[in-house]
Design a protein around this motif. Structure first.
Motif, PDB file in Angstrom:
ATOM      1  N   LYS A  50       0.580  -0.988  -0.054  1.00  0.00           N
ATOM      2  CA  LYS A  50      -0.226   0.059   0.137  1.00  0.00           C
ATOM      3  C   LYS A  50       1.154   1.276   0.366  1.00  0.00           C
ATOM      4  CE  LYS A  50      -1.772   1.785   3.934  1.00  0.00           C
ATOM      5  NZ  LYS A  50      -3.228   2.214   4.922  1.00  0.00           N
ATOM      6  N   PHE A  51       2.080   1.086   1.009  1.00  0.00           N
ATOM      7  CA  PHE A  51       2.697   2.555   1.185  1.00  0.00           C
ATOM      8  C   PHE A  51       3.867   2.619  -0.378  1.00  0.00           C
ATOM      9  CE2 PHE A  51       3.499   2.032   6.304  1.00  0.00           C
ATOM     10  CZ  PHE A  51       2.370   3.334   5.617  1.00  0.00           C
ATOM     11  N   GLN A  52       3.749   2.002  -1.182  1.00  0.00           N
ATOM     12  CA  GLN A  52       5.044   1.687  -2.131  1.00  0.00           C
ATOM     13  C   GLN A  52       3.639   1.757  -3.695  1.00  0.00           C
ATOM     14  OE1 GLN A  52       7.865   1.896  -2.369  1.00  0.00           O
ATOM     15  NE2 GLN A  52       7.703   0.875  -0.397  1.00  0.00           N
ATOM     16  N   ALA A  53       2.115   2.513  -3.250  1.00  0.00           N
ATOM     17  CA  ALA A  53       1.802   2.798  -4.357  1.00  0.00           C
ATOM     18  C   ALA A  53       0.846   3.937  -4.335  1.00  0.00           C
ATOM     19  CB  ALA A  53      -0.053   1.552  -4.502  1.00  0.00           C
ATOM     20  N   TRP A  54       0.951   4.044  -2.844  1.00  0.00           N
ATOM     21  CA  TRP A  54       0.863   6.003  -3.393  1.00  0.00           C
ATOM     22  C   TRP A  54       1.517   6.813  -3.947  1.00  0.00           C
ATOM     23  CZ3 TRP A  54       0.749   7.053   2.523  1.00  0.00           C
ATOM     24  CH2 TRP A  54      -0.395   5.964   3.984  1.00  0.00           C
ATOM     25  N   PRO A  55       0.811   7.750  -4.439  1.00  0.00           N
ATOM     26  CA  PRO A  55       1.803   8.442  -5.671  1.00  0.00           C
ATOM     27  C   PRO A  55       2.238   9.455  -4.787  1.00  0.00           C
ATOM     28  CG  PRO A  55      -0.424   9.359  -5.577  1.00  0.00           C
ATOM     29  CD  PRO A  55      -0.827   7.651  -4.657  1.00  0.00           C
ATOM     30  N   ARG A  56       3.598  10.175  -5.956  1.00  0.00           N
ATOM     31  CA  ARG A  56       4.323  11.079  -5.244  1.00  0.00           C
ATOM     32  C   ARG A  56       4.578  12.237  -6.280  1.00  0.00           C
ATOM     33  NH1 ARG A  56       8.873  11.592  -1.876  1.00  0.00           N
ATOM     34  NH2 ARG A  56      10.579  12.714  -2.246  1.00  0.00           N
ATOM     35  N   PRO A  60      11.558  13.132  -7.313  1.00  0.00           N
ATOM     36  CA  PRO A  60      11.759  11.811  -8.718  1.00  0.00           C
ATOM     37  C   PRO A  60      10.864  10.765  -7.880  1.00  0.00           C
ATOM     38  CG  PRO A  60      13.480  12.879  -7.523  1.00  0.00           C
ATOM     39  CD  PRO A  60      12.587  13.991  -6.988  1.00  0.00           C
ATOM     40  N   PRO A  61      11.239   9.373  -8.566  1.00  0.00           N
ATOM     41  CA  PRO A  61      10.186   8.812  -7.765  1.00  0.00           C
ATOM     42  C   PRO A  61      11.109   8.181  -6.522  1.00  0.00           C
ATOM     43  CG  PRO A  61      10.211   7.886  -9.842  1.00  0.00           C
ATOM     44  CD  PRO A  61      10.531  10.102  -9.709  1.00  0.00           C
ATOM     45  N   VAL A  62      10.976   7.228  -4.972  1.00  0.00           N
ATOM     46  CA  VAL A  62      11.728   7.215  -4.367  1.00  0.00           C
ATOM     47  C   VAL A  62      10.605   5.738  -4.464  1.00  0.00           C
ATOM     48  CG1 VAL A  62      12.845   8.780  -4.130  1.00  0.00           C
ATOM     49  CG2 VAL A  62      11.243   8.836  -2.367  1.00  0.00           C
ATOM     50  N   VAL A  63      10.905   4.823  -3.005  1.00  0.00           N
ATOM     51  CA  VAL A  63      10.225   4.148  -2.086  1.00  0.00           C
ATOM     52  C   VAL A  63       9.951   4.812  -1.317  1.00  0.00           C
ATOM     53  CG1 VAL A  63      11.277   2.576  -3.318  1.00  0.00           C
ATOM     54  CG2 VAL A  63      12.496   2.898  -1.391  1.00  0.00           C
ATOM     55  N   MET A  64       9.233   4.773   0.070  1.00  0.00           N
ATOM     56  CA  MET A  64       8.938   5.125   1.106  1.00  0.00           C
ATOM     57  C   MET A  64       9.816   5.376   1.992  1.00  0.00           C
ATOM     58  SD  MET A  64       6.057   6.843   0.977  1.00  0.00           S
ATOM     59  CE  MET A  64       5.028   6.840   2.010  1.00  0.00           C
ATOM     60  N   ASN A  65      10.908   3.597   1.996  1.00  0.00           N
ATOM     61  CA  ASN A  65      11.230   3.853   3.208  1.00  0.00           C
ATOM     62  C   ASN A  65      13.251   3.264   2.750  1.00  0.00           C
ATOM     63  OD1 ASN A  65      13.006   3.042   4.989  1.00  0.00           O
ATOM     64  ND2 ASN A  65      11.705   1.884   6.652  1.00  0.00           N
TER      65      ASN A  65
END
Length: 79
Positions: A50-56, A60-65
């Motif tokens: 779920k956290f990785q699916a949230w748009p940023r 630039p695109p990064v992972v949540m953690n």
């Protein structure tokens, strides 16, 4: 002789802190139980998805953690 007392006190305080941590957190001497969200690996995997699916939208695109994933975005010093 003073150094030995200081080192002994530091080691003893570390052992006391470790014992307190074991008895309070693991043995649960004050009651309680480990929540399902901590103990269930499947729950953690779904939460991570779920956290990785949230748009940023802020950069630039990064992972949540990034610390647990070890993929840092490092900008060059020339910018």
């Amino acid at each position: 002789m003073t150094t030995a007392k200081i080192v002994g006190a530091v080691v003893a305080s570390g052992l006391i802190a470790y014992a307190c941590d074991i008895f309070i957190a693991d043995k649960k001497i004050f009651g309680g139980s480990t929540p399902k969200t901590v103990a269930d690996k499947e729950w953690w995997e779904e939460t991570d998805k779920k956290f990785q699916a949230w748009p940023r939208t802020a950069g630039p695109p990064v992972v949540m953690n990034p610390i647990s994933r070890q993929n840092f975005i490092v900008k060059s010093s020339s910018e």
